[in-house]
Write an enzyme that holds these catalytic residues in place. Structure first.
Site, PDB file in Angstrom:
ATOM      1  N   LYS A   7       0.775  -1.265  -0.016  1.00 44.27           N
ATOM      2  CA  LYS A   7       0.069   0.106   0.088  1.00 44.27           C
ATOM      3  C   LYS A   7       1.005   1.181   0.004  1.00 44.27           C
ATOM      4  O   LYS A   7       1.720   1.247   0.535  1.00 44.27           O
ATOM      5  CB  LYS A   7      -0.915  -0.169   1.172  1.00 44.27           C
ATOM      6  CG  LYS A   7      -1.851   1.147   1.175  1.00 44.27           C
ATOM      7  CD  LYS A   7      -2.832   0.700   2.684  1.00 44.27           C
ATOM      8  CE  LYS A   7      -3.855   1.944   2.702  1.00 44.27           C
ATOM      9  NZ  LYS A   7      -4.640   1.703   4.045  1.00 44.27           N
ATOM     10  N   SER A  40      -9.388   1.468   3.224  1.00 46.09           N
ATOM     11  CA  SER A  40      -8.343   2.462   2.412  1.00 46.09           C
ATOM     12  C   SER A  40      -7.644   1.672   1.687  1.00 46.09           C
ATOM     13  O   SER A  40      -6.881   2.189   0.603  1.00 46.09           O
ATOM     14  CB  SER A  40      -7.731   3.370   3.209  1.00 46.09           C
ATOM     15  OG  SER A  40      -6.930   2.800   4.132  1.00 46.09           O
ATOM     16  N   SER A  72      -9.613  -0.997   7.227  1.00 46.32           N
ATOM     17  CA  SER A  72      -8.854  -0.710   6.176  1.00 46.32           C
ATOM     18  C   SER A  72      -8.496  -2.168   5.595  1.00 46.32           C
ATOM     19  O   SER A  72      -7.951  -2.513   4.613  1.00 46.32           O
ATOM     20  CB  SER A  72      -7.991   0.228   5.879  1.00 46.32           C
ATOM     21  OG  SER A  72      -8.554   1.558   6.236  1.00 46.32           O
TER      22      SER A  72
END
Length: 590
Positions: A78, A152, A176
């Site tokens: 990420k 996210s 997330s």
């Protein structure tokens, strides 16, 4: 794409790290999903790394996989996690910087032999559960692109779901690392806070943030956590976690008494179908708990002073460059101005009361079982109602880090419309191994026993114990070791100074080991290592005439181990000629 399958192909010669990387690059090109990635590793450099691992594998074979447990495994990160030489954007181009040092979690994975493919898209500054709040584009769902992928950590989850990576790192503050797993039909492991270092991660709420793992199955997620975990003295929020150990004698599972699906009948039916399957499993007991304290704590994250912690992380940047931030993200973080220091303390007091109420309600249970998400909205609907639908997706996730819990999101029974529907098991701090083993067992995974015998590396004082009979691996009482987080470290023999006896009238059948002055033999034993804090519990379960003393091993070392009272040997059968308990049992069975 699983680690187990990839490594099996490597050992059989059906594939190599270079072939695997070519397959990944081809999938990325064919998928035409540029919104998944913010930056990618240079293809030539990636191929060169793969060729180097080809050579290691050719030279060492299986030994290479033992030394490098993630050898040749493609993964993604990420883009709020630092990688040396690659921009960290947190999905905000104006915020981007190029770090000189990779985050420790990335360093550990690379050291284990994994191959980094690239950095993935996210809800900007990790503020959102929808995957639509990014200037790099909304990340579309892996199953149906009309639906949200969840955030996210949207890009990381979809990369795994589409086979562009075998695993991926995300982060988890409010869900997330779980919401995208549930919405894309994969596994999302949110560890106990502090188990994985968060140094080198752009903070969202620094006191709550975790690095999380997406994978195709539980065994893969656990293998990645083992490689990535470790105390980091340079991270003030890193902790030496005391693990709970595992259990296979049935689980006590709580379900919220008040279930909410926001009118999504398909999501409700899918959860009920999964729950019905679990209720049919032998040994599991279910009960209900009042969900009010969990729900109220979840609301505090965005409707309380904790938005000020997000402002502490990136507020100065947004205040200086307000047009650089996504408008929804800027609006959420801007709420920090509505709270002062008194509000922060009042929020802490409220949270402490809710946490105590939650702990009391779960006191008789091992886990809380919840839907990973209560609904699955379309991207168009989220764009029209960004705050409301985002809040719905966090209904069963936001409280977990507040309450210092671990969680594991896994696929459940699919919805009637064919979309994924996940469930999440949530346990106390330190329950990470217990969660992984329990989920594998409840889902019928063949890897449950292997997972149970493979705890995290020890981060505390330990003691080694030699076992000789019913506590050997695969024997009826071995679970007394596994439940205390023990790991098998050696299969060996005693020094040639012992005799082994089959004790009469013991259930399950047990041997007795006695040291002798002459005519001794070397007896097969296993050496297990367990946390010193659990050693007393283990000893307390040992019935007479057995006990724990000290044993001399074949290499001359002395360790703690099973001994037997001399009086019990008088009526016992000497079975030393078999060399060990397993050989004796095999002869008896024959």
């Amino acid at each position: 794409m699983t680690i187990t399958d990839i490594h099996a192909d490597y050992l059989s010669g059906a594939s190599t790290p270079s072939r695997c990387i070519e397959q990944v690059l081809a999938r990325i090109a064919a998928a035409d999903r540029p919104e998944i990635w913010i930056s990618r590793m240079d293809a030539a450099a990636l191929r060169a790394q793969a060729r180097a691992l080809d050579a290691v594998l050719a030279a060492e074979g299986a030994a290479a996989l033992a030394r490098l447990p993630l050898l040749g495994i493609p993964f993604a990160v990420k883009d709020n996690i630092d990688v040396t030489g690659m921009p960290t954007t947190a999905a905000c181009p104006a915020y981007a910087y190029v770090p000189d040092e990779s985050a420790p979690v990335v360093q550990r994975l690379l050291a284990a032999g994994a191959l980094l493919v690239g950095k993935t898209n996210l809800d900007q500054f990790a503020t959102g559960l929808v995957g639509t709040r990014s200037p790099y584009g909304a990340v579309r769902n892996a199953v149906d692109p009309a639906y949200v992928s969840g955030g996210s950590s949207s890009g990381s989850a979809v990369a795994v779901a589409l086979g562009m990576a075998a695993f991926a790192l995300g982060t988890d503050t409010a869900g997330s690392g779980r919401v995208p797993a549930g919405l894309n039909g994969i596994v999302g492991l949110k560890p106990t806070r502090g188990l994985l270092s968060t140094r080198g991660v752009v903070p969202a709420c620094r006191t709550l943030d975790c690095v999380s793992v997406f994978a195709a199955d539980v065994a893969d997620a656990w293998k990645v956590v083992q490689a990535a975990a470790g105390y980091d003295a340079r991270d003030p929020y890193s902790r030496r976690i005391a693990p709970q150990g595992v259990r296979r004698r049935g689980y006590r599972i709580a379900v919220p008494a008040q279930l909410e699906f926001f009118g999504d009948i398909a999501a409700q039916a899918a959860f009920e179908a999964t729950l019905a399957r679990l209720r049919d499993l032998p040994g599991c007991t279910f009960g209900t708990v009042d969900y009010t304290p969990f729900r109220d704590a979840a609301a505090l994250l965005y409707q309380g002073p904790w938005v000020a912690e997000r402002h502490a992380a990136v507020g100065a940047f947004i205040d200086a460059q307000p047009d650089a931030a996504h408008p929804v993200v800027a609006g959420i973080i801007g709420q920090a101005r509505e709270y002062d220091a008194t509000d922060a303390f009042m929020g802490q007091y409220r949270l402490a009361a809710l946490r105590r109420a939650a702990e009391d309600s779960l006191a008789g249970y091992d886990f809380l079982l919840v839907p990973t998400t209560p609904t699955m909205p379309r991207i168009a609907d989220v764009l029209a109602r960004p705050v409301e639908l985002n809040a719905q997706l966090g209904y069963y996730t936001n409280f977990v880090n507040f309450f210092d819990m671990a969680a594991l999101a896994v696929p459940g029974v699919s919805r009637a419309d064919g979309l994924p529907a996940g469930v999440t098991l949530i346990g106390a701090a330190g329950s990470d191994h217990l969660l992984a083993t329990a989920v594998a067992a409840l889902l019928g995974g063949a890897e449950a026993d292997a997972l149970a015998a493979d705890p995290l590396p020890f981060a505390e004082p330990t003691v080694q114990v030699a076992v000789v009979g019913a506590h050997l691996a695969g024997q009826p009482l071995n679970w007394q070791l596994l439940e205390r987080g023990a790991r098998k470290v050696a299969a060996t023999h005693t020094a040639p100074h012992y005799r082994l006896y089959a004790l009469p009238g013991t259930t399950p059948p047990k041997p007795g080991l006695a040291r002798v002055d002459r005519d001794g033999a070397a007896i097969e034993v296993e050496v297990w290592e367990l946390p010193l804090r659990r050693f007393g519990e283990f000893v307390a379960e040992i019935p007479a005439p057995l006990g724990i003393g000290s044993l001399e091993l074949a290499d001359g070392r002395w360790v703690k181990g099973f001994i037997c009272e001399p009086a019990a040997i008088a009526d016992a059968t000497d079975i030393s000629m078999f060399g060990g308990w397993r050989a004796y049992l095999s002869r008896q069975a024959a």
